[in-house]
Design an enzyme around this catalytic site. Sequence first.
Site, short mmCIF file in Angstrom:
data_model
loop_
_atom_site.label_atom_id
_atom_site.label_comp_id
_atom_site.label_asym_id
_atom_site.label_seq_id
_atom_site.Cartn_x
_atom_site.Cartn_y
_atom_site.Cartn_z
N LYS A 45 0.85 -1.21 0.00
CA LYS A 45 0.00 0.00 0.00
C LYS A 45 0.88 1.25 0.00
CE LYS A 45 -0.22 -0.26 5.05
NZ LYS A 45 -1.05 -0.49 6.23
N ARG A 150 -10.92 -0.07 14.31
CA ARG A 150 -10.84 0.53 12.97
C ARG A 150 -11.89 -0.22 12.13
NH1 ARG A 150 -4.88 1.14 10.18
NH2 ARG A 150 -5.18 -1.07 9.67
N TYR A 287 13.70 30.35 6.85
CA TYR A 287 12.54 31.09 7.37
C TYR A 287 12.59 31.18 8.89
CZ TYR A 287 10.46 30.44 2.74
OH TYR A 287 10.22 30.45 1.39
N MET A 339 9.95 24.36 1.35
CA MET A 339 9.10 23.51 0.52
C MET A 339 9.93 22.61 -0.41
SD MET A 339 5.92 24.51 -1.99
CE MET A 339 5.11 25.53 -0.75
C1 LIG Z 1 -0.19 -1.47 6.93
C2 LIG Z 1 -0.79 -2.74 7.27
C3 LIG Z 1 -0.02 -3.91 7.37
C4 LIG Z 1 1.48 -3.89 7.36
O1 LIG Z 1 1.90 -3.37 8.59
P1 LIG Z 1 3.47 -3.26 8.96
O2 LIG Z 1 3.48 -2.82 10.36
O3 LIG Z 1 4.02 -2.22 8.03
O4 LIG Z 1 4.06 -4.58 8.73
C5 LIG Z 1 -0.67 -5.11 7.53
N1 LIG Z 1 -2.02 -5.16 7.62
C6 LIG Z 1 -2.78 -4.06 7.57
C7 LIG Z 1 -4.25 -4.17 7.70
C8 LIG Z 1 -2.21 -2.81 7.41
O5 LIG Z 1 -2.98 -1.73 7.39
#
Ligand SMILES: *Cc1c(COP(=O)(O)O)cnc(C)c1O
Length: 420
Positions: A45, A150, A287, A339
Amino acid sequence: MTFTNEHGQGRDYPSRAVVDLAAIRHNLGVLRAAAPDALQLATVKANAYGHGLVPVALAALEGGADWLGVAQLAEAFTLRKGLDEAGVARADAPLLAWISTSSSDFAAAIESDIDVSVSWTWVLADICAAARQVGRPARVHVKIDTGMSRAGSTLADLPALASALRMAADEGLVDVVGAWSHMSRADDPTEAGNASTANHVRIFEEGLAILADAGITPRIRHLAATSGILWHPETHYDMVRAGIGLYGLSPDPAVASSSELGLVPALTLTAPLTSVKVIEEGTPASYGGTWIAPTRRWIGLVPLGYGDGILRAASNRARVTVHTASGPLDAPQIGRVCMDQFMIDLGPADGEADTPTARSGQAPAAVGDLAVLFGADPSPMADDWARAANTINYEIVTNLGAHIPRAYIGDADATDGTPS
Ligand SMILES: *Cc1c(COP(=O)(O)O)cnc(C)c1O
């Protein structure tokens, strides 16, 4: 080395991210050794944590990953297209996208052979409608909320979801491939952290029992991310989902560093100095004048800033290594990160002529010398920037702009091991 970015152009951005795919494969091996009996899902991701979605996914598959996982369906579509174009058979690259919303295009997910997550009956209704439309069952992973609050069905809601899943499966609308959850404190070695993880496992087991009562026995149960893989073997189940460890970073360097874990950070971020000059004692930099030259100083200019994902919160606290003609030079970042640029302190300039320039031969570094922001030991690490910005290494790498030109080395297919 060919550098490209999201616009297909690398030349005109001076910064570079070099991603070592051999390190990705190595890290996967380390994680597999920690969870030898589980399938490995490589979490790619957020543009593979800033490393580049498709190249990392391909490297992970080459390194033996069994599954790929992303958060957003949009990422999954991009990934599936990239894998198709690379000639990867869909059966060899099962793909899970775990954020399902009321606007998700589940029909396209089914057609692209993307598994989706289901936490709520209203999402299941949308998935079933899509399956009817496409004429093929959707592959789903039922998510249980085991204490993260979540996504995921709470145990109270799960019996209704389970019986809806049973009916949908009987109608041929869904194939319940997995049951899964995610843990909130698996990186926390304190008693409270361990109690939290134990509680996640207990709730997960209760959820599996509720599913079983409804006649749902998913083939793949999965709970652990990197910290679960490394530190909680009881959470491995049938599959684990490695993220940060795949990229060679520790889920918590305070618990164990990358090198202690045998992990190799895969991404090295560099930029050439665009200016080297002397400023007088008492002169402020950047800055707000938050840094003032304590003596006459050589300062360097690095063409990366918060627009590229370099956190401004790290201002005056991070360090870089400059590779100069006379060796590596450790240089503190000074003043606020701008930036597109930031400044570094290259040391005192007490003995210099009145109007020295970078080419005077006396400068500690030259224009064009590479500043390494972070990479593998012993250069500064993403962990150091995380500490400087009071955040986690995940945010440091994930934040890197997709416009930063990336190059990939360590391709398993390259005969001589050099980048193409
Ligand atoms: C991001 C994520 C992972 C991976 O987590 P890491 O701590 O980076 O290994 C696995 N499962 C879910 C649902 C996640 O959101």
